[in-house]
Motif scaffolding. Sequence first.
Motif, PDB file in Angstrom:
ATOM      1  N   LEU A  58      -9.465   9.816  -4.449  1.00 35.68           N
ATOM      2  CA  LEU A  58      -8.372  10.385  -3.601  1.00 35.68           C
ATOM      3  C   LEU A  58      -9.025  10.677  -2.384  1.00 35.68           C
ATOM      4  CD1 LEU A  58      -6.402  12.336  -6.093  1.00 35.68           C
ATOM      5  CD2 LEU A  58      -5.554  10.308  -5.016  1.00 35.68           C
ATOM      6  N   GLN A  59     -10.163  11.610  -2.468  1.00 29.04           N
ATOM      7  CA  GLN A  59     -10.931  11.959  -1.096  1.00 29.04           C
ATOM      8  C   GLN A  59     -11.262  10.742  -0.412  1.00 29.04           C
ATOM      9  OE1 GLN A  59      -9.847  15.208  -1.399  1.00 29.04           O
ATOM     10  NE2 GLN A  59     -12.051  15.662  -0.334  1.00 29.04           N
ATOM     11  N   ALA A  60     -11.845   9.727  -1.111  1.00 23.91           N
ATOM     12  CA  ALA A  60     -12.302   8.537  -0.181  1.00 23.91           C
ATOM     13  C   ALA A  60     -10.693   7.615   0.541  1.00 23.91           C
ATOM     14  CB  ALA A  60     -12.805   7.460  -1.126  1.00 23.91           C
ATOM     15  N   LEU A  61      -9.655   7.870  -0.413  1.00 23.62           N
ATOM     16  CA  LEU A  61      -8.400   7.080   0.299  1.00 23.62           C
ATOM     17  C   LEU A  61      -7.972   7.848   1.347  1.00 23.62           C
ATOM     18  CD1 LEU A  61      -6.366   5.991  -2.951  1.00 23.62           C
ATOM     19  CD2 LEU A  61      -7.121   4.450  -1.130  1.00 23.62           C
ATOM     20  N   LEU A  79       0.997  -1.182  -0.035  1.00 23.76           N
ATOM     21  CA  LEU A  79       0.030   0.014  -0.050  1.00 23.76           C
ATOM     22  C   LEU A  79       0.840   1.246  -0.162  1.00 23.76           C
ATOM     23  CD1 LEU A  79      -2.574   1.380   0.318  1.00 23.76           C
ATOM     24  CD2 LEU A  79      -2.640   1.182   2.687  1.00 23.76           C
ATOM     25  N   TYR A  80       1.929   1.328   0.867  1.00 27.11           N
ATOM     26  CA  TYR A  80       2.669   2.353   0.986  1.00 27.11           C
ATOM     27  C   TYR A  80       3.468   2.657  -0.484  1.00 27.11           C
ATOM     28  CZ  TYR A  80       6.270   5.806   2.568  1.00 27.11           C
ATOM     29  OH  TYR A  80       7.022   6.795   2.877  1.00 27.11           O
ATOM     30  N   ALA A  81       4.030   1.608  -0.934  1.00 28.83           N
ATOM     31  CA  ALA A  81       4.647   1.819  -2.412  1.00 28.83           C
ATOM     32  C   ALA A  81       3.754   2.425  -3.425  1.00 28.83           C
ATOM     33  CB  ALA A  81       4.976   0.271  -2.810  1.00 28.83           C
ATOM     34  N   MET A  82       2.622   1.772  -3.444  1.00 26.13           N
ATOM     35  CA  MET A  82       1.212   2.162  -4.181  1.00 26.13           C
ATOM     36  C   MET A  82       1.188   3.794  -3.914  1.00 26.13           C
ATOM     37  SD  MET A  82      -0.803   1.931  -6.744  1.00 26.13           S
ATOM     38  CE  MET A  82      -0.844   0.121  -7.118  1.00 26.13           C
ATOM     39  N   VAL A  83       0.652   4.155  -2.926  1.00 23.95           N
ATOM     40  CA  VAL A  83       0.455   5.494  -2.643  1.00 23.95           C
ATOM     41  C   VAL A  83       1.636   6.570  -2.551  1.00 23.95           C
ATOM     42  CG1 VAL A  83      -0.713   6.860  -0.736  1.00 23.95           C
ATOM     43  CG2 VAL A  83      -1.497   4.727  -1.079  1.00 23.95           C
ATOM     44  N   ALA A  84       2.525   6.169  -2.223  1.00 23.82           N
ATOM     45  CA  ALA A  84       3.653   7.024  -1.919  1.00 23.82           C
ATOM     46  C   ALA A  84       4.617   7.215  -3.044  1.00 23.82           C
ATOM     47  CB  ALA A  84       4.783   6.872  -0.551  1.00 23.82           C
ATOM     48  N   HIS A  85       4.427   6.006  -4.095  1.00 22.74           N
ATOM     49  CA  HIS A  85       5.514   6.113  -4.914  1.00 22.74           C
ATOM     50  C   HIS A  85       4.773   6.109  -6.518  1.00 22.74           C
ATOM     51  CE1 HIS A  85       9.123   5.345  -7.616  1.00 22.74           C
ATOM     52  NE2 HIS A  85       8.367   4.281  -8.116  1.00 22.74           N
ATOM     53  N   LEU A  86       3.931   5.150  -6.582  1.00 25.84           N
ATOM     54  CA  LEU A  86       3.259   4.640  -7.864  1.00 25.84           C
ATOM     55  C   LEU A  86       2.280   5.706  -8.517  1.00 25.84           C
ATOM     56  CD1 LEU A  86       2.791   0.848  -7.959  1.00 25.84           C
ATOM     57  CD2 LEU A  86       4.554   2.177  -8.852  1.00 25.84           C
ATOM     58  N   LEU A  87       1.598   6.170  -7.485  1.00 20.20           N
ATOM     59  CA  LEU A  87       0.657   7.187  -7.785  1.00 20.20           C
ATOM     60  C   LEU A  87       1.095   8.720  -7.978  1.00 20.20           C
ATOM     61  CD1 LEU A  87      -2.402   6.582  -5.259  1.00 20.20           C
ATOM     62  CD2 LEU A  87      -2.652   6.246  -7.656  1.00 20.20           C
ATOM     63  N   PRO A  88       2.168   9.112  -7.108  1.00 18.70           N
ATOM     64  CA  PRO A  88       2.768  10.266  -7.547  1.00 18.70           C
ATOM     65  C   PRO A  88       3.582  10.131  -8.796  1.00 18.70           C
ATOM     66  CG  PRO A  88       3.185   9.688  -5.269  1.00 18.70           C
ATOM     67  CD  PRO A  88       2.557   8.641  -5.801  1.00 18.70           C
ATOM     68  N   THR A  89       4.155   8.960  -9.213  1.00 15.08           N
ATOM     69  CA  THR A  89       4.685   8.981 -10.449  1.00 15.08           C
ATOM     70  C   THR A  89       3.939   9.150 -11.764  1.00 15.08           C
ATOM     71  OG1 THR A  89       6.453   7.446  -9.241  1.00 15.08           O
ATOM     72  CG2 THR A  89       6.420   7.516 -11.715  1.00 15.08           C
ATOM     73  N   ASP A  90       2.870   8.465 -11.527  1.00 18.49           N
ATOM     74  CA  ASP A  90       1.808   8.402 -12.627  1.00 18.49           C
ATOM     75  C   ASP A  90       1.217   9.965 -12.646  1.00 18.49           C
ATOM     76  OD1 ASP A  90       0.185   5.316 -12.167  1.00 18.49           O
ATOM     77  OD2 ASP A  90       1.919   5.615 -13.250  1.00 18.49           O
ATOM     78  N   MET A  91       0.907  10.456 -11.524  1.00 23.88           N
ATOM     79  CA  MET A  91       0.532  12.033 -11.534  1.00 23.88           C
ATOM     80  C   MET A  91       1.493  12.784 -12.267  1.00 23.88           C
ATOM     81  SD  MET A  91      -2.108  13.716 -11.099  1.00 23.88           S
ATOM     82  CE  MET A  91      -3.137  12.835  -9.693  1.00 23.88           C
ATOM     83  N   THR A  92       2.808  12.597 -11.956  1.00 24.03           N
ATOM     84  CA  THR A  92       3.775  13.486 -12.366  1.00 24.03           C
ATOM     85  C   THR A  92       4.091  13.300 -13.959  1.00 24.03           C
ATOM     86  OG1 THR A  92       5.298  13.308 -10.518  1.00 24.03           O
ATOM     87  CG2 THR A  92       6.461  14.041 -12.650  1.00 24.03           C
ATOM     88  N   GLU A  93       3.906  12.062 -14.393  1.00 20.36           N
ATOM     89  CA  GLU A  93       3.831  11.477 -15.716  1.00 20.36           C
ATOM     90  C   GLU A  93       2.603  12.231 -16.431  1.00 20.36           C
ATOM     91  OE1 GLU A  93       4.774   9.965 -19.597  1.00 20.36           O
ATOM     92  OE2 GLU A  93       5.681  10.251 -17.675  1.00 20.36           O
ATOM     93  N   CYS A  94       1.519  12.309 -15.878  1.00 23.04           N
ATOM     94  CA  CYS A  94       0.182  13.022 -16.412  1.00 23.04           C
ATOM     95  C   CYS A  94       0.668  14.479 -16.734  1.00 23.04           C
ATOM     96  CB  CYS A  94      -0.878  12.679 -15.612  1.00 23.04           C
ATOM     97  SG  CYS A  94      -2.496  13.353 -16.269  1.00 23.04           S
ATOM     98  N   PHE A  95       1.188  15.149 -15.771  1.00 19.65           N
ATOM     99  CA  PHE A  95       1.315  16.624 -15.873  1.00 19.65           C
ATOM    100  C   PHE A  95       2.400  16.698 -16.817  1.00 19.65           C
ATOM    101  CE2 PHE A  95      -0.455  19.337 -12.803  1.00 19.65           C
ATOM    102  CZ  PHE A  95      -1.085  18.636 -11.891  1.00 19.65           C
ATOM    103  N   ARG A  96       3.247  15.708 -16.892  1.00 15.61           N
ATOM    104  CA  ARG A  96       4.279  16.035 -18.322  1.00 15.61           C
ATOM    105  C   ARG A  96       3.440  15.767 -19.697  1.00 15.61           C
ATOM    106  NH1 ARG A  96       7.259  13.070 -21.678  1.00 15.61           N
ATOM    107  NH2 ARG A  96       6.333  11.090 -21.097  1.00 15.61           N
ATOM    108  N   ARG A  97       2.723  14.853 -19.601  1.00 15.90           N
ATOM    109  CA  ARG A  97       1.805  14.718 -20.942  1.00 15.90           C
ATOM    110  C   ARG A  97       0.964  15.940 -21.221  1.00 15.90           C
ATOM    111  NH1 ARG A  97       1.497   9.351 -22.659  1.00 15.90           N
ATOM    112  NH2 ARG A  97       3.433   8.444 -21.776  1.00 15.90           N
ATOM    113  N   VAL A  98       0.574  16.464 -20.288  1.00 20.16           N
ATOM    114  CA  VAL A  98      -0.110  17.800 -20.488  1.00 20.16           C
ATOM    115  C   VAL A  98       0.714  18.809 -20.787  1.00 20.16           C
ATOM    116  CG1 VAL A  98      -1.492  19.965 -19.108  1.00 20.16           C
ATOM    117  CG2 VAL A  98      -2.075  17.293 -18.512  1.00 20.16           C
TER     118      VAL A  98
END
Length: 704
Positions: free
Chosen positions: A671-674, A615-634
């Motif tokens: 995200l709010q629910a999490l 869970l920690y790896a998913m929330v603290a690493h994978l999600l922020p990484t995917d969000m960063t990649e999304c901003f890069r695509r934008v």
Amino acid sequence: MPSSFPRLRDDATVNPFPGADKSTWSRNFSEALHYATALPKPVTDTIAVYVVHPKSYLTRSRASHDIEYQLKDDVITVDPYDHSVITVTVHGFAGGPGEYNERIRSAFDAPIRRDAVDDRTLPALVTGVDDAGQPSAYLTTREPVASAKLSNLIDITDEALRRADGRRGYSLEDDLATFGQHETTLHAVLDRHLVETDAGRRQVRHVVDLTAIKGANRSRARQLLFELTMKDVIYGIERNRLGIEGTGRVADPTIWVPAFANQLRVAFDQPEHPLHQMAVKAQQVATVNMQIIVGTESADDFHNQVFDPNRVDHRRPPLDYDVLEKSESDMRAVLRALKHNGWMTEETRAWLAGEGPDPDRVPSEDFVSGRDRRDRALYAATFPQNPEQAAVVRHVLGEPARSATNQDHMRNRLRMLSSAISAGYRHRWNPRVFDGLLPAKFLKDGKNLTGIPEWYSVLDGLQTAHSDSELLDFVTTRGIHWLAEFEIIEADRGSMEAQSREGADANGDTLADKKVRRSATNARTAMLANPDRAVALLRELAHAANTGERPRQIDDDGQPIPGTIADKWWFDQVFPKAKGRRRPKRNWEPSTDATEPQEPPPNPLATLIAARSDLYAMVAHLLPTDMTECFRRVQELLDAAKAANRVPLGDVTDDEASGLMEALSALHADLQALISTISLMRVSEVQVQESSCARFLTEGADQG
């Protein structure tokens, strides 16, 4: 659910922001605090406006007093450091980090350095005075500080604190936003004097600040949640953020603090308010408990003594503090104790601590001689001859009786000494370079390092008459540091880095560099094996320090070679590493059980730990990484649209636009629910609701 557990608030809950109190009660609190402590009114006025519900700390004054209200008897208490403190509830944006924090002192230039840059040198602190001219429990600087210099110091502070907080392993800002602050931070008043120019006229402006003594990182994180910085507090906040008409900034806390408090209260309830999102994010720290130092028993030594609680934390750190910062903190504590007991003046203490100029500067003295005089004084302070002084040093460092000291205590003293000495050199080395140069028996036997002779007298004597013992002592007390100044030697990296298979690191050390392990004691042994060349090299190092140049290589006859540089590679060739003799290996047939082990069956606790880790790896690493990649695509889309002179999403279909917004809405809901679910998981079982993203993906697949 336990009442002590912080619950996330939502828009349906009570507004957590109290807003500003009536100015009448802030004034009454200020007058009562001024009456009780003799702190100047600008100080008590500033403290008062940060306090939430100041009326709750007041009671009707006795008839013999000249004020209408006085502080309740239990408001002011005395801490273990003889500070008089008030513990009050304040607005969450109160207080901030300070540039004098023990953890980041090495980020600045010590004024004793030859190449010190003034804009990187901390102004000397002094104890403030009250209206009668007597020492008072607040800090100020000896001289007013140029506005541009202070701005640069704040930038250095912020970057140093950001790097230091990065070692924490998690985001303190996010932690406070989710769970709030439950530790009480300790603050002191700092009256800043800024030299500014207004319409060509020089003026000195005062800004009273609550600088953190303990909890600088939490104070900085709280400021970030409120989208404030140290510069906002000092140079003012935009009037439109405060809801005040006009243009420009406001730095007077008696104006901006109440205005900002009222804006937050309004913004929290109004989604359309410009500060609404910030207020919602900062709701867990809308108010916090804070201790503020308002009195002292240390008179005019308050500017040193006030940092003692911070020094204890950094010398016995709860986090991973840099060895240089920790070691320097030790030395400052020792020097402060020696000064407090009358064994040195304040001017000498500041000089040895790297905070002030040489009080006994000799006009005809060269640079190395003046620096050497400071080094010798630090040796005498670390290993004093006076038994009473030695007992004070042991007490400050938390050492046992002399007979019970060991190598750990000696290593701590040597690092403390080396870090303090490095403040006067052009390069600040890792104090581990000094490890092992003196044995633990030296400390156990109560030996001292007072009366060390001047550097030039020793080298002059060695040039005419060789002495192994004198050369050994000189290389130990001076030579190792002189070599470290020019990065000719450095701290032994240890077996972990030596065995590393990784390439160049953040310091630029290559794999080959890491595999070269050489301690300072080994370098010392190699120099003692080639004494004539060693003495010539030491004289060349002194010459280079005096002229500000790089040292030259030394030939076989002991003469400097023009146009060359004595570096680490050259030193290792001329003074090769002494290799120890190893015993021959013996063949060994072990009698242990070589049966191949079998993996044990899973147990519930191991499964729980693995699930937490996932869970920690998913929330603290994978999600922020995917969000960063999304901003890069934008950003890529924006750049492409600009190059094509088109609106980025101007010609997409309604279905495409709708799909994007539905996906983002699902992400937002999840995200709010999490956030809510993870916070509740700390105290009880939780029923996880269906994921909005899962529904979105399922519906998309069905439509496809």
